[in-house]
Write a protein that holds these residues in place. Structure first.
Motif, mmCIF file in Angstrom:
data_model
loop_
_atom_site.group_PDB
_atom_site.id
_atom_site.type_symbol
_atom_site.label_atom_id
_atom_site.label_comp_id
_atom_site.label_asym_id
_atom_site.label_seq_id
_atom_site.Cartn_x
_atom_site.Cartn_y
_atom_site.Cartn_z
ATOM 1 N N ASN A 47 0.873 -1.441 -0.138
ATOM 2 C CA ASN A 47 -0.427 0.070 -0.123
ATOM 3 C C ASN A 47 1.043 1.012 -0.152
ATOM 4 O O ASN A 47 1.376 1.699 0.510
ATOM 5 C CB ASN A 47 -1.061 -0.369 1.255
ATOM 6 C CG ASN A 47 -1.722 0.828 0.944
ATOM 7 O OD1 ASN A 47 -2.105 1.846 0.527
ATOM 8 N ND2 ASN A 47 -3.269 0.840 2.034
ATOM 9 N N GLU A 48 1.383 1.679 -1.632
ATOM 10 C CA GLU A 48 1.914 2.925 -1.026
ATOM 11 C C GLU A 48 1.518 4.422 -0.939
ATOM 12 O O GLU A 48 2.349 5.418 -1.039
ATOM 13 C CB GLU A 48 2.198 3.913 -2.420
ATOM 14 C CG GLU A 48 3.211 1.872 -3.309
ATOM 15 C CD GLU A 48 3.551 1.843 -4.733
ATOM 16 O OE1 GLU A 48 3.306 2.819 -5.165
ATOM 17 O OE2 GLU A 48 3.387 0.746 -5.126
ATOM 18 N N ASP A 49 -0.163 4.755 0.133
ATOM 19 C CA ASP A 49 -0.279 5.366 -0.074
ATOM 20 C C ASP A 49 0.117 5.527 1.534
ATOM 21 O O ASP A 49 0.139 6.386 2.557
ATOM 22 C CB ASP A 49 -2.172 5.314 0.504
ATOM 23 C CG ASP A 49 -2.844 5.299 -0.821
ATOM 24 O OD1 ASP A 49 -2.126 6.232 -1.953
ATOM 25 O OD2 ASP A 49 -3.198 5.138 -1.895
ATOM 26 N N LYS A 51 3.112 5.686 4.650
ATOM 27 C CA LYS A 51 4.689 5.341 4.306
ATOM 28 C C LYS A 51 5.015 4.776 4.698
ATOM 29 O O LYS A 51 4.616 4.372 6.518
ATOM 30 C CB LYS A 51 4.779 7.097 5.027
ATOM 31 C CG LYS A 51 4.080 8.523 3.824
ATOM 32 C CD LYS A 51 4.791 8.003 2.842
ATOM 33 C CE LYS A 51 4.175 8.922 1.619
ATOM 34 N NZ LYS A 51 4.102 8.945 -0.050
ATOM 35 N N ASN A 73 8.155 -1.673 -3.484
ATOM 36 C CA ASN A 73 6.731 -1.017 -3.368
ATOM 37 C C ASN A 73 6.480 -1.911 -4.291
ATOM 38 O O ASN A 73 6.994 -3.180 -4.793
ATOM 39 C CB ASN A 73 5.902 0.391 -4.301
ATOM 40 C CG ASN A 73 7.312 0.540 -5.161
ATOM 41 O OD1 ASN A 73 7.969 -0.122 -6.291
ATOM 42 N ND2 ASN A 73 8.112 1.763 -5.752
#
Length: 113
Positions: A47-49, A51, A73
């Motif tokens: 989940n790249e949203d 951090k 990622n």
């Protein structure tokens, strides 16, 4: 049997406009095939949203990854397979489904895992 990590970075997966659902369906079909074959351990995308953080032994949380380390990622699949040749075959199936080459890594044997 040995566990293998099959993965790709987000930027490697380029999906032509209007093809997202076809790619998703193809990727899910390969995962279902791996499950049916009894070789599936885990899979998913980062989940790249959210951090990344580093957590120390004392519970201290710091933002980011280790200095000099790229942020992981993309997509990851872990399969447990009898041979590296089998891992290459599964990686090729995932590459076709996701429309990008896959990186293949082998986990070291750990009798406790």
């Amino acid at each position: 049997m040995t566990k293998y990590l099959i993965s790709f970075p987000s930027e490697a997966m380029v999906i032509p406009e209007g093809q997202f659902q076809a790619v998703a369906d193809a990727a899910h079909a390969v995962i279902e095939e791996a499950k049916a074959a009894g070789v599936y351990v885990f899979g998913g995308g980062i989940n790249e949203d959210v951090k990344p953080v580093r957590v120390a032994g004392d519970g201290k949380v710091e933002r980011g990854t280790y200095p000099g380390h790229n942020v992981p990622n993309g997509g990851y699949t872990i399969l447990e397979l009898p041979s590296r040749d089998d891992a290459v075959e599964w990686a090729a199936k995932i590459a076709v489904a996701c429309r990008c080459p896959q990186e293949l890594r082998e986990f070291q044997y750990d009798p406790a895992s």
